[in-house]
Design a protein around this motif. Structure first.
Motif, short mmCIF file in Angstrom:
data_model
loop_
_atom_site.label_atom_id
_atom_site.label_comp_id
_atom_site.label_asym_id
_atom_site.label_seq_id
_atom_site.Cartn_x
_atom_site.Cartn_y
_atom_site.Cartn_z
N THR A 66 1.42 12.12 0.35
CA THR A 66 1.72 10.75 -0.06
C THR A 66 3.14 10.41 0.33
O THR A 66 4.08 11.13 0.01
CB THR A 66 1.54 10.59 -1.59
N PHE A 67 3.28 9.30 1.06
CA PHE A 67 4.59 8.83 1.50
C PHE A 67 5.01 7.63 0.66
O PHE A 67 4.31 7.25 -0.28
CB PHE A 67 4.54 8.46 2.99
N ASP A 68 6.10 7.02 1.01
CA ASP A 68 6.61 5.86 0.27
C ASP A 68 5.64 4.69 0.29
O ASP A 68 4.84 4.56 1.21
CB ASP A 68 7.94 5.39 0.88
N TYR A 75 4.62 0.89 1.01
CA TYR A 75 4.98 -0.05 2.07
C TYR A 75 4.52 -1.45 1.68
O TYR A 75 3.56 -1.61 0.92
CB TYR A 75 4.33 0.32 3.40
N PHE A 134 0.83 -1.19 0.00
CA PHE A 134 0.00 0.00 0.00
C PHE A 134 0.87 1.25 0.00
O PHE A 134 2.05 1.19 0.31
CB PHE A 134 -0.94 0.00 1.22
N THR A 135 0.27 2.35 -0.37
CA THR A 135 0.94 3.64 -0.31
C THR A 135 0.33 4.40 0.87
O THR A 135 -0.89 4.53 0.97
CB THR A 135 0.74 4.43 -1.61
N HIS A 136 1.17 4.87 1.75
CA HIS A 136 0.73 5.60 2.94
C HIS A 136 0.37 7.02 2.54
O HIS A 136 1.20 7.77 2.04
CB HIS A 136 1.87 5.58 3.96
N ILE A 137 -0.87 7.38 2.79
CA ILE A 137 -1.33 8.75 2.54
C ILE A 137 -1.88 9.29 3.85
O ILE A 137 -2.74 8.66 4.48
CB ILE A 137 -2.41 8.78 1.44
N TYR A 138 -1.36 10.43 4.29
CA TYR A 138 -1.77 11.01 5.56
C TYR A 138 -1.88 12.52 5.41
O TYR A 138 -0.95 13.17 4.92
CB TYR A 138 -0.74 10.66 6.65
#
Length: 64
Positions: A50-52, A54, A42-46
């Motif tokens: 958008t983060f790397d 995982y 998954f792609t971490h979105i917060y």
């Protein structure tokens, strides 16, 4: 796996950052022998950032 994971991502007691170069290479060789299964990616979105990407890996004790 080692190069893509921060120290905080390792299980406690599994990896030590104070290995010398020879010990680090030996650790890499042993790590590469493990049977691992990717069970999710998954792609971490917060907060709109958008983060790397995982991955969640399963490393079964029984198979290693």
């Amino acid at each position: 796996m080692q190069s893509k994971c921060s120290l905080s991502g390792w299980p406690e007691g599994f990896y030590k950052p104070d290995l010398n170069e020879q010990e680090d290479k030996a650790f890499d060789a042993e790590l590469n022998k493990l049977k691992m299964y990717k069970i999710a990616a998954f792609t971490h979105i917060y907060n709109g950032k958008t983060f790397d990407p995982y991955s969640i890996l399963r490393v079964p004790f029984e198979e290693n």
